[in-house]
Design a protein around this motif. Structure first.
Motif, PDB file in Angstrom:
ATOM      1  N   VAL A 148      16.907  19.322 -44.962  1.00 33.94           N
ATOM      2  CA  VAL A 148      18.498  19.142 -44.997  1.00 33.94           C
ATOM      3  C   VAL A 148      19.085  18.548 -43.881  1.00 33.94           C
ATOM      4  O   VAL A 148      20.165  17.675 -44.181  1.00 33.94           O
ATOM      5  N   ALA A 149      18.676  18.663 -42.660  1.00 31.22           N
ATOM      6  CA  ALA A 149      19.179  18.121 -41.541  1.00 31.22           C
ATOM      7  C   ALA A 149      18.850  16.423 -41.598  1.00 31.22           C
ATOM      8  O   ALA A 149      20.022  15.551 -41.479  1.00 31.22           O
ATOM      9  N   ALA A 150      17.669  15.984 -42.206  1.00 35.10           N
ATOM     10  CA  ALA A 150      17.587  14.763 -42.378  1.00 35.10           C
ATOM     11  C   ALA A 150      18.391  14.056 -43.625  1.00 35.10           C
ATOM     12  O   ALA A 150      18.874  13.020 -43.596  1.00 35.10           O
ATOM     13  N   ALA A 151      18.550  14.909 -44.756  1.00 38.23           N
ATOM     14  CA  ALA A 151      19.754  14.367 -45.712  1.00 38.23           C
ATOM     15  C   ALA A 151      21.030  14.274 -45.247  1.00 38.23           C
ATOM     16  O   ALA A 151      21.648  13.297 -45.576  1.00 38.23           O
ATOM     17  N   LEU A 152      21.355  15.128 -44.291  1.00 41.06           N
ATOM     18  CA  LEU A 152      22.850  15.097 -43.714  1.00 41.06           C
ATOM     19  C   LEU A 152      22.920  13.991 -42.939  1.00 41.06           C
ATOM     20  O   LEU A 152      23.952  13.032 -42.918  1.00 41.06           O
ATOM     21  N   TYR A 153      21.889  13.366 -41.926  1.00 40.38           N
ATOM     22  CA  TYR A 153      21.885  12.229 -41.224  1.00 40.38           C
ATOM     23  C   TYR A 153      22.268  11.020 -42.200  1.00 40.38           C
ATOM     24  O   TYR A 153      22.907   9.991 -41.957  1.00 40.38           O
ATOM     25  N   ALA A 154      21.333  10.856 -43.327  1.00 42.12           N
ATOM     26  CA  ALA A 154      21.258   9.860 -44.131  1.00 42.12           C
ATOM     27  C   ALA A 154      22.567  10.032 -45.126  1.00 42.12           C
ATOM     28  O   ALA A 154      23.154   8.846 -45.074  1.00 42.12           O
ATOM     29  N   ASN A 155      23.093  10.976 -45.288  1.00 44.05           N
ATOM     30  CA  ASN A 155      24.458  10.989 -46.036  1.00 44.05           C
ATOM     31  C   ASN A 155      25.570  10.480 -45.146  1.00 44.05           C
ATOM     32  O   ASN A 155      26.642   9.587 -45.451  1.00 44.05           O
ATOM     33  N   PHE A 156      25.640  10.615 -43.812  1.00 41.36           N
ATOM     34  CA  PHE A 156      26.709  10.293 -42.934  1.00 41.36           C
ATOM     35  C   PHE A 156      26.584   8.664 -42.849  1.00 41.36           C
ATOM     36  O   PHE A 156      27.490   7.948 -42.391  1.00 41.36           O
ATOM     37  N   LEU A 157      25.404   7.959 -43.156  1.00 43.14           N
ATOM     38  CA  LEU A 157      25.225   6.733 -43.123  1.00 43.14           C
ATOM     39  C   LEU A 157      25.331   5.833 -44.440  1.00 43.14           C
ATOM     40  O   LEU A 157      26.196   4.880 -44.597  1.00 43.14           O
ATOM     41  N   THR A 158      25.323   6.798 -45.508  1.00 44.03           N
ATOM     42  CA  THR A 158      25.357   6.139 -46.871  1.00 44.03           C
ATOM     43  C   THR A 158      26.648   6.299 -47.594  1.00 44.03           C
ATOM     44  O   THR A 158      26.702   5.804 -48.568  1.00 44.03           O
ATOM     45  N   HIS A 159      27.357   7.366 -47.078  1.00 47.27           N
ATOM     46  CA  HIS A 159      28.589   7.768 -47.945  1.00 47.27           C
ATOM     47  C   HIS A 159      29.634   6.788 -48.042  1.00 47.27           C
ATOM     48  O   HIS A 159      30.560   6.981 -48.934  1.00 47.27           O
ATOM     49  N   HIS A 160      29.552   5.637 -47.241  1.00 48.62           N
ATOM     50  CA  HIS A 160      30.415   4.397 -47.608  1.00 48.62           C
ATOM     51  C   HIS A 160      30.142   3.705 -48.768  1.00 48.62           C
ATOM     52  O   HIS A 160      30.927   3.063 -49.372  1.00 48.62           O
ATOM     53  N   TRP A 161      28.951   3.907 -49.250  1.00 41.48           N
ATOM     54  CA  TRP A 161      28.622   3.245 -50.536  1.00 41.48           C
ATOM     55  C   TRP A 161      28.077   4.168 -51.659  1.00 41.48           C
ATOM     56  O   TRP A 161      28.207   3.640 -52.885  1.00 41.48           O
ATOM     57  N   LEU A 162      27.733   5.093 -51.289  1.00 43.55           N
ATOM     58  CA  LEU A 162      27.131   6.231 -52.420  1.00 43.55           C
ATOM     59  C   LEU A 162      28.247   7.561 -52.229  1.00 43.55           C
ATOM     60  O   LEU A 162      28.953   7.417 -51.459  1.00 43.55           O
ATOM     61  N   PRO A 163      27.865   8.145 -53.265  1.00 42.37           N
ATOM     62  CA  PRO A 163      28.853   9.629 -53.402  1.00 42.37           C
ATOM     63  C   PRO A 163      28.611  10.423 -51.876  1.00 42.37           C
ATOM     64  O   PRO A 163      27.410  10.394 -51.480  1.00 42.37           O
ATOM     65  N   ASP A 164      29.711  11.022 -51.382  1.00 44.01           N
ATOM     66  CA  ASP A 164      29.614  11.679 -50.075  1.00 44.01           C
ATOM     67  C   ASP A 164      29.235  12.950 -50.399  1.00 44.01           C
ATOM     68  O   ASP A 164      29.960  13.838 -51.190  1.00 44.01           O
ATOM     69  N   LEU A 165      28.153  13.541 -50.242  1.00 42.78           N
ATOM     70  CA  LEU A 165      27.509  14.795 -50.362  1.00 42.78           C
ATOM     71  C   LEU A 165      27.386  15.965 -49.460  1.00 42.78           C
ATOM     72  O   LEU A 165      26.837  16.820 -49.055  1.00 42.78           O
ATOM     73  N   ARG A 166      28.312  15.680 -48.107  1.00 44.49           N
ATOM     74  CA  ARG A 166      28.328  16.454 -46.974  1.00 44.49           C
ATOM     75  C   ARG A 166      28.771  17.870 -47.327  1.00 44.49           C
ATOM     76  O   ARG A 166      27.987  18.659 -46.715  1.00 44.49           O
ATOM     77  N   TRP A 167      29.502  18.162 -48.157  1.00 48.16           N
ATOM     78  CA  TRP A 167      29.964  19.526 -48.517  1.00 48.16           C
ATOM     79  C   TRP A 167      28.675  20.326 -49.347  1.00 48.16           C
ATOM     80  O   TRP A 167      28.573  21.272 -49.097  1.00 48.16           O
ATOM     81  N   VAL A 168      28.156  19.631 -50.096  1.00 50.74           N
ATOM     82  CA  VAL A 168      27.137  19.952 -50.796  1.00 50.74           C
ATOM     83  C   VAL A 168      25.792  20.442 -49.958  1.00 50.74           C
ATOM     84  O   VAL A 168      25.246  21.639 -49.859  1.00 50.74           O
ATOM     85  N   LEU A 169      25.615  19.297 -48.965  1.00 48.85           N
ATOM     86  CA  LEU A 169      24.551  19.569 -48.083  1.00 48.85           C
ATOM     87  C   LEU A 169      24.909  20.620 -47.035  1.00 48.85           C
ATOM     88  O   LEU A 169      23.966  21.344 -46.445  1.00 48.85           O
ATOM     89  N   GLY A 170      26.134  20.764 -46.795  1.00 45.97           N
ATOM     90  CA  GLY A 170      26.627  21.823 -45.840  1.00 45.97           C
ATOM     91  C   GLY A 170      26.310  22.960 -46.368  1.00 45.97           C
ATOM     92  O   GLY A 170      25.894  24.122 -45.607  1.00 45.97           O
ATOM     93  N   LEU A 171      26.609  23.428 -47.661  1.00 50.88           N
ATOM     94  CA  LEU A 171      26.350  24.578 -48.290  1.00 50.88           C
ATOM     95  C   LEU A 171      24.703  24.986 -48.358  1.00 50.88           C
ATOM     96  O   LEU A 171      24.281  26.023 -48.304  1.00 50.88           O
ATOM     97  N   LEU A 172      24.033  23.849 -48.690  1.00 48.07           N
ATOM     98  CA  LEU A 172      22.586  24.021 -48.281  1.00 48.07           C
ATOM     99  C   LEU A 172      22.089  24.255 -47.013  1.00 48.07           C
ATOM    100  O   LEU A 172      21.263  25.168 -46.992  1.00 48.07           O
TER     101      LEU A 172
END
Length: 338
Positions: A148-172
């Motif tokens: 989950v930590a690795a997915a959060l790091y990747a999401n903070f990099l990719t959310h400018h082009w892909l859907p922002d999943l930080r809140w879903v990953l935060g719940l995870l």
């Protein structure tokens, strides 16, 4: 002394000790911020300020190693945090999330190389806090939390082009850390805290630190280019999520290699339960016994002088061997004719 007054005094002493230990854990970050502040008032610098801060950060890292304020393993983790931070900065500066407006020779794609030291300071804090507080974690799901930590790091990099999943990953992250407890020692007393609450509190203080850093011009958000203003409160949540990356790294590379403190539960595997007394019935390690044999703890150990109880009771003194009776010396033979 009144019981209420005595308990309050003990609480205040523990609180003061907790605060002082936190200050010691933040030593690298505090020194880095002092250097940033000092660099803003030094007149006529011979080099660009960002270049000077890079040299200062390198010297600071070397000093902590020479003075043994950090171990080699901790320094390696801090270096990884630095590299992860630089990669993060390269993406964020490119998309315009923030900028480094001052010139420097050591800038790559608009990011000064000293920028990774902010993330290194976070790594240093977690490493030093783990060691100074004797941190132990129970109920920690190693692989799930790391993923989950690795997915959060990747999401903070990719959310400018892909859907922002930080809140879903935060719940995870809340789900995988549910039931995970951080145990830490303040003086001789063990305290505990849910890991999710620890992430939230660390995130808040990182948000405070970010306000200090931007005030001293370490970097600037678009809204701060004209005049400084506080960092948006939403960054608190971002830091509370990102700290999971540093925590997972430190746990994997430093904490699991650390020696177990005294008083830990020997039956708790890699995550001992702090404060528990050693089990008197626990069998010793065969590797620690000469010859590799473990005596039966429920029986007796033969001894030349009798038996020695395995646990409890007293050990009788060995009975000295009784010498054999001495035969009477024969009378000399009577001479003939006597």
């Amino acid at each position: 002394m009144h019981p209420i007054t005595a308990s309050t005094a003990r609480f205040l002493r523990r609180l003061a000790l907790f605060g002082w230990t936190q200050v010691r854990a933040c030593l690298f970050a505090a020194a880095l911020f002092c250097g940033m502040a000092l660099s803003t008032v030094l007149p006529g610098l011979p080099v660009a300020r960002y270049d000077l801060l890079l040299g200062y950060g390198i010297l600071l890292t070397a000093a902590f190693l020479v003075l043994r304020w950090e171990t080699r393993r901790e320094a390696a983790v801090i270096a990884v945090c630095h590299l992860l931070g630089l990669a993060f900065e390269l993406v964020k500066v490119r998309v315009g999330s923030w900028s480094y407006p001052e010139p420097a020779l050591t800038k790559v794609a608009g990011v000064p190389l000293y920028g990774g030291f902010m993330y290194a300071a976070v790594g240093s804090y977690v490493c030093r806090a783990w060691r100074l507080f004797g941190l132990r974690v129970t109920g920690y799901r190693v692989r799930a939390t790391a993923l989950v930590a690795a997915a959060l790091y990747a999401n903070f990099l990719t959310h400018h082009w892909l859907p922002d999943l930080r809140w879903v990953l935060g719940l995870l992250l809340l789900a995988v850390t549910a039931g995970t407890t951080v145990h830490y020692r303040v003086g001789e007393r063990w305290c505990r805290m849910p890991l999710a609450l620890a992430f939230t509190l660390i995130g808040f203080f990182l948000w405070v630190a970010e306000n200090i850093a931007t005030y001293f011009g370490a970097w600037s958000y678009p809204s701060q280019l004209g005049a400084w203003e506080p960092v948006p409160l939403s960054k608190w949540a971002s830091w509370a999520l990102l700290i999971s990356v540093t925590f997972a790294l430190v746990h994997a590379l430093v904490a699991r290699k650390a020696p177990r403190p005294s008083g830990a539960d020997p039956g708790s595997g890699t995550h001992p339960r702090p404060g528990a007394a050693p089990d008197p019935a626990a069998a010793p390690d065969p590797a620690a016994v000469p010859g590799g044999t473990v005596p039966d703890l429920g029986g007796t150990v033969p001894d030349p002088g009798g038996t020695v109880p395995a646990h409890g009771g007293t050990v009788p003194a060995p009975t000295p061997p009784v010498p054999p009776p001495i035969a009477a010396e024969p009378s000399p033979a009577r001479p003939p004719g006597g």
